[in-house]
Design a protein around this motif. Structure first.
Motif, short mmCIF file in Angstrom:
data_model
loop_
_atom_site.label_atom_id
_atom_site.label_comp_id
_atom_site.label_asym_id
_atom_site.label_seq_id
_atom_site.Cartn_x
_atom_site.Cartn_y
_atom_site.Cartn_z
N GLU A 268 0.84 -1.20 0.00
CA GLU A 268 0.00 0.00 0.00
C GLU A 268 0.88 1.25 0.00
O GLU A 268 1.90 1.31 0.68
CB GLU A 268 -0.92 0.02 1.22
CG GLU A 268 -2.04 -1.00 1.15
CD GLU A 268 -2.96 -0.95 2.36
OE1 GLU A 268 -4.04 -1.53 2.30
OE2 GLU A 268 -2.56 -0.31 3.37
N ALA A 269 0.46 2.24 -0.79
CA ALA A 269 1.28 3.44 -0.98
C ALA A 269 0.45 4.70 -0.81
O ALA A 269 -0.78 4.69 -0.91
CB ALA A 269 1.92 3.41 -2.37
N LYS A 270 1.16 5.79 -0.58
CA LYS A 270 0.50 7.10 -0.50
C LYS A 270 0.21 7.59 -1.92
O LYS A 270 0.90 7.26 -2.87
CB LYS A 270 1.40 8.10 0.22
CG LYS A 270 1.62 7.78 1.70
CD LYS A 270 2.47 8.84 2.37
CE LYS A 270 2.66 8.54 3.85
NZ LYS A 270 3.51 9.58 4.52
N SER A 271 -0.83 8.40 -2.03
CA SER A 271 -1.21 8.91 -3.33
C SER A 271 -1.95 10.23 -3.16
O SER A 271 -2.54 10.50 -2.10
CB SER A 271 -2.12 7.90 -4.06
OG SER A 271 -2.40 8.33 -5.37
N ARG A 272 -1.93 11.05 -4.21
CA ARG A 272 -2.67 12.31 -4.18
C ARG A 272 -4.14 12.04 -4.52
O ARG A 272 -4.45 11.46 -5.54
CB ARG A 272 -2.09 13.29 -5.20
CG ARG A 272 -0.75 13.88 -4.80
CD ARG A 272 -0.19 14.78 -5.90
NE ARG A 272 0.22 13.97 -7.06
CZ ARG A 272 0.69 14.48 -8.18
NH1 ARG A 272 0.78 15.79 -8.33
NH2 ARG A 272 1.06 13.69 -9.17
#
Length: 289
Positions: A268-272
């Motif tokens: 899982e990753a950060k995203s705008r």
């Protein structure tokens, strides 16, 4: 195959030759009002140098769509028999004029800056870019989808992990058209997994890139007959995919259960987050041009 008004007569000339020209290829079948929402989201794009190719897979007519959006370069291909979505998509990309192709399913949407942000991340080395998405559950009100629930779908790009669980969403992706000359078109024998197969074939020889912004709204509504939910129908094609790429045994659990698997959770990753959460009402509903 029938070419209808909007393809031969529309002006498909470049607006800015210094920027890449993009062909947005959409396959559709009996979802006219939903398709119109996608076209509305394309009208709102901040990046304008693109054409739209709609391939109607022998469903209800969509030939009125270009009339509601005359400012867009829209081409409509009406198929005289139902070819199924992979064949229909191949027909669309084969007619594309752009050096870059963006794929869309008729039930998905784009935020206004999506194409602009994708183009900004193009480099000479990259052959395919894809973005993060928001999975959205909608309800319908007067032929307009209203969001009920939204969930971020953003995962780090890990080519080895992509052989076990694909986090590549083809809607809104951008790739060089010349890839088809190098690796061929989409494989209809994979059917439900044509996109995973395409990603694996591209990544074996070319550079792929994840854009960490959720520029695509992926419809996963209960009322939408989304192929991703049809587990039994997908089992056969999952086996075909696995054999083709030597992937071994692949899980066939419910999609949301797979997202909770430890190997998937750790990616899982950060995203705008870019969407304002508002419905996108089309001109077809408004009855205006």
């Amino acid at each position: 195959m029938t070419w209808v008004k909007g393809f031969r007569n529309c002006d498909r000339r470049r607006t800015n030759v210094t920027e890449p020209f993009i062909s947005v290829v959409i396959t559709t079948y009996n979802r006219r009002f939903i398709l119109a929402e996608l076209i509305e989201s394309l009208r709102r794009q901040t990046y304008k140098d693109f054409e739209v190719i709609i391939v109607n897979d022998h469903g209800e007519s969509v030939r009125m769509i270009p009339e509601y959006y005359p400012e867009l370069k829209i081409a409509v291909i009406e198929l005289e028999e139902n070819k199924k979505h992979v064949h229909a998509r191949n027909i669309g990309v084969s007619r594309a004029l752009g050096e870059w192709i963006m794929l869309m399913d008729d039930d998905d949407l784009l935020v206004p800056t999506h194409i602009e942000l994708m183009v900004k991340e193009i480099t000479e080395e990259i052959a395919l870019l894809y973005s993060d998405v928001e999975i959205v559950h909608f309800r319908s009100e007067n032929n307009t989808r209203v969001p009920v629930h939204r969930q971020l779908f953003a995962y780090e790009l890990d080519l080895q992990a992509m052989r076990k669980f694909s986090t590549f969403v083809p809607s809104g992706c951008l790739y060089r058209k010349k890839l088809h000359e190098e690796i061929g078109y989409f494989d209809p024998d994979i059917h439900n997994y044509w996109d995973w197969d395409f990603f694996l074939r591209v990544s074996e020889q070319s550079v792929v890139h994840r854009v960490a912004s959720a520029g695509v709204l992926y419809d996963f509504s209960d009322t939408n007959q989304n192929q991703s939910k049809q587990l039994e129908a997908r089992q056969f094609y999952l086996n075909v995919l696995s054999q083709k790429h030597n992937l071994g045994s692949l899980p066939t659990k419910n999609f949301f259960l797979l997202l909770n698997e430890p190997d998937v959770k750790k990616r899982e990753a950060k995203s705008r987050i870019l969407w304002n959460g508002k419905p996108i009402q089309s001109r077809l509903v408004k009855g205006t041009h």
